[in-house]
Design a protein around this motif. Structure first.
Motif, PDB file in Angstrom:
ATOM      1  N   ALA A   8      -0.376 -43.925 -47.379  1.00 57.84           N
ATOM      2  CA  ALA A   8       0.149 -44.172 -46.127  1.00 57.84           C
ATOM      3  C   ALA A   8       0.478 -45.774 -45.914  1.00 57.84           C
ATOM      4  N   PHE A   9      -0.297 -46.543 -46.607  1.00 59.77           N
ATOM      5  CA  PHE A   9      -0.023 -47.983 -46.269  1.00 59.77           C
ATOM      6  C   PHE A   9       1.227 -48.481 -47.312  1.00 59.77           C
ATOM      7  N   LEU A  10       1.109 -47.873 -48.168  1.00 55.00           N
ATOM      8  CA  LEU A  10       2.460 -48.339 -49.210  1.00 55.00           C
ATOM      9  C   LEU A  10       3.691 -47.555 -48.638  1.00 55.00           C
ATOM     10  N   ASN A  11       3.750 -46.422 -48.122  1.00 52.73           N
ATOM     11  CA  ASN A  11       4.782 -45.877 -47.453  1.00 52.73           C
ATOM     12  C   ASN A  11       5.257 -46.891 -46.343  1.00 52.73           C
ATOM     13  N   GLU A  12       4.308 -47.208 -45.411  1.00 55.68           N
ATOM     14  CA  GLU A  12       4.427 -48.249 -44.228  1.00 55.68           C
ATOM     15  C   GLU A  12       5.026 -49.606 -44.796  1.00 55.68           C
ATOM     16  N   LEU A  13       4.678 -50.080 -45.961  1.00 57.31           N
ATOM     17  CA  LEU A  13       4.919 -51.236 -46.382  1.00 57.31           C
ATOM     18  C   LEU A  13       6.415 -51.274 -46.997  1.00 57.31           C
ATOM     19  N   THR A  14       6.819 -50.121 -47.554  1.00 53.55           N
ATOM     20  CA  THR A  14       7.933 -50.055 -47.835  1.00 53.55           C
ATOM     21  C   THR A  14       9.067 -49.925 -46.815  1.00 53.55           C
ATOM     22  N   LYS A  15       8.867 -49.426 -45.512  1.00 53.39           N
ATOM     23  CA  LYS A  15       9.359 -49.317 -44.348  1.00 53.39           C
ATOM     24  C   LYS A  15       9.498 -50.834 -43.605  1.00 53.39           C
ATOM     25  N   MET A  16       8.578 -51.426 -43.842  1.00 49.30           N
ATOM     26  CA  MET A  16       8.410 -53.103 -43.428  1.00 49.30           C
ATOM     27  C   MET A  16       9.446 -53.647 -44.285  1.00 49.30           C
ATOM     28  N   PHE A  17       9.444 -53.676 -45.450  1.00 46.85           N
ATOM     29  CA  PHE A  17      10.457 -54.337 -46.237  1.00 46.85           C
ATOM     30  C   PHE A  17      11.736 -53.961 -45.824  1.00 46.85           C
ATOM     31  N   VAL A  18      12.235 -52.783 -45.750  1.00 51.27           N
ATOM     32  CA  VAL A  18      13.585 -52.363 -45.147  1.00 51.27           C
ATOM     33  C   VAL A  18      13.568 -53.063 -43.704  1.00 51.27           C
ATOM     34  N   ARG A  19      12.973 -53.030 -42.727  1.00 50.96           N
ATOM     35  CA  ARG A  19      13.246 -53.845 -41.751  1.00 50.96           C
ATOM     36  C   ARG A  19      13.167 -55.144 -42.103  1.00 50.96           C
ATOM     37  N   ALA A  20      12.617 -55.937 -42.518  1.00 48.59           N
ATOM     38  CA  ALA A  20      12.457 -57.230 -43.195  1.00 48.59           C
ATOM     39  C   ALA A  20      14.033 -57.602 -43.581  1.00 48.59           C
ATOM     40  N   ARG A  21      14.710 -56.841 -44.315  1.00 44.92           N
ATOM     41  CA  ARG A  21      15.996 -57.224 -44.880  1.00 44.92           C
ATOM     42  C   ARG A  21      16.989 -57.527 -43.918  1.00 44.92           C
ATOM     43  N   LEU A  57      -6.260 -55.260 -47.950  1.00 49.64           N
ATOM     44  CA  LEU A  57      -4.804 -55.572 -47.935  1.00 49.64           C
ATOM     45  C   LEU A  57      -4.376 -55.604 -46.371  1.00 49.64           C
ATOM     46  N   ARG A  58      -3.615 -56.623 -46.029  1.00 49.47           N
ATOM     47  CA  ARG A  58      -3.001 -56.772 -44.892  1.00 49.47           C
ATOM     48  C   ARG A  58      -1.595 -57.027 -44.975  1.00 49.47           C
ATOM     49  N   ALA A  59      -0.795 -56.589 -43.917  1.00 50.50           N
ATOM     50  CA  ALA A  59       0.593 -56.827 -43.980  1.00 50.50           C
ATOM     51  C   ALA A  59       1.126 -57.040 -42.467  1.00 50.50           C
ATOM     52  N   THR A  60       2.186 -57.859 -42.130  1.00 52.96           N
ATOM     53  CA  THR A  60       2.350 -58.268 -40.894  1.00 52.96           C
ATOM     54  C   THR A  60       3.894 -58.652 -41.061  1.00 52.96           C
ATOM     55  N   LEU A  61       4.710 -57.898 -40.166  1.00 55.29           N
ATOM     56  CA  LEU A  61       5.987 -58.284 -40.023  1.00 55.29           C
ATOM     57  C   LEU A  61       5.979 -58.304 -38.340  1.00 55.29           C
ATOM     58  N   SER A  62       6.583 -59.369 -37.819  1.00 59.04           N
ATOM     59  CA  SER A  62       6.581 -59.748 -36.488  1.00 59.04           C
ATOM     60  C   SER A  62       5.307 -59.406 -35.784  1.00 59.04           C
ATOM     61  N   LYS A  63       5.372 -58.562 -34.946  1.00 58.85           N
ATOM     62  CA  LYS A  63       3.982 -57.952 -34.197  1.00 58.85           C
ATOM     63  C   LYS A  63       3.559 -56.791 -34.689  1.00 58.85           C
ATOM     64  N   SER A  64       3.983 -56.111 -35.868  1.00 58.66           N
ATOM     65  CA  SER A  64       3.420 -54.731 -36.187  1.00 58.66           C
ATOM     66  C   SER A  64       2.534 -55.390 -37.487  1.00 58.66           C
ATOM     67  N   LYS A  65       1.462 -54.681 -37.541  1.00 64.73           N
ATOM     68  CA  LYS A  65       0.356 -55.009 -38.344  1.00 64.73           C
ATOM     69  C   LYS A  65      -0.304 -53.697 -38.906  1.00 64.73           C
ATOM     70  N   ILE A  66      -0.412 -53.661 -40.586  1.00 62.66           N
ATOM     71  CA  ILE A  66      -1.156 -52.538 -41.187  1.00 62.66           C
ATOM     72  C   ILE A  66      -2.293 -53.177 -42.267  1.00 62.66           C
ATOM     73  N   SER A  67      -3.069 -52.188 -42.248  1.00 62.50           N
ATOM     74  CA  SER A  67      -4.233 -52.682 -43.289  1.00 62.50           C
ATOM     75  C   SER A  67      -4.644 -51.492 -44.062  1.00 62.50           C
ATOM     76  N   THR A  68      -5.424 -51.931 -45.155  1.00 65.63           N
ATOM     77  CA  THR A  68      -5.938 -50.653 -46.008  1.00 65.63           C
ATOM     78  C   THR A  68      -7.014 -51.478 -46.763  1.00 65.63           C
ATOM     79  N   VAL A  69      -8.099 -50.616 -47.030  1.00 67.25           N
ATOM     80  CA  VAL A  69      -9.047 -51.103 -47.822  1.00 67.25           C
ATOM     81  C   VAL A  69      -9.119 -50.052 -49.195  1.00 67.25           C
TER      82      VAL A  69
END
Length: 106
Positions: A8-21, A57-69
């Motif tokens: 789920a982290f990898l899926n959300e990270l992909t969505k973050m990269f799309v939004r970051a474009r 692992l933590r990923a941040t895009l503006s105010k949205s934050k996700i993490s995984t262990v």
């Protein structure tokens, strides 16, 4: 911060990269994690060391934050998927032009 499963982290990270474009940038952090979610007591007593450490692992895009262990037994599988995700989404980087240094002869 939302703690997700590895897939789920990898899926959300992909969505973050799309939004970051469109605007913004994704910040990724990785650190060793021993499983404790509380600070050590100040009285000097020590907790026993864990048998094996995990990776947080933590990923941040503006105010949205996700993490995984990631546990030690799943590191290789996760690392393969994580690397392919990063390679696929880092195509917007600009290549810097190299300037040749003139050698000074005296």
């Amino acid at each position: 911060m939302v703690l997700l499963e590895n897939d789920a982290f990898l899926n959300e990270l992909t969505k973050m990269f799309v939004r970051a474009r469109e605007s913004g940038s994704v910040t990724l952090t990785m650190k060793r994690y021993d499983g404790r979610d509380r600070h050590l007591p100040k009285d000097g007593s020590k907790n026993p060391e864990p048998e094996e450490y995990m990776c947080l692992l933590r990923a941040t895009l503006s105010k949205s934050k996700i993490s995984t262990v990631v546990e030690a037994k799943d590191v290789h599988k996760f690392q393969q998927a994580y690397c392919s995700l990063l390679r696929g989404n880092m195509d917007g980087l600009k290549k810097l032009k190299k300037t040749k240094m003139k050698s000074k002869t005296t």
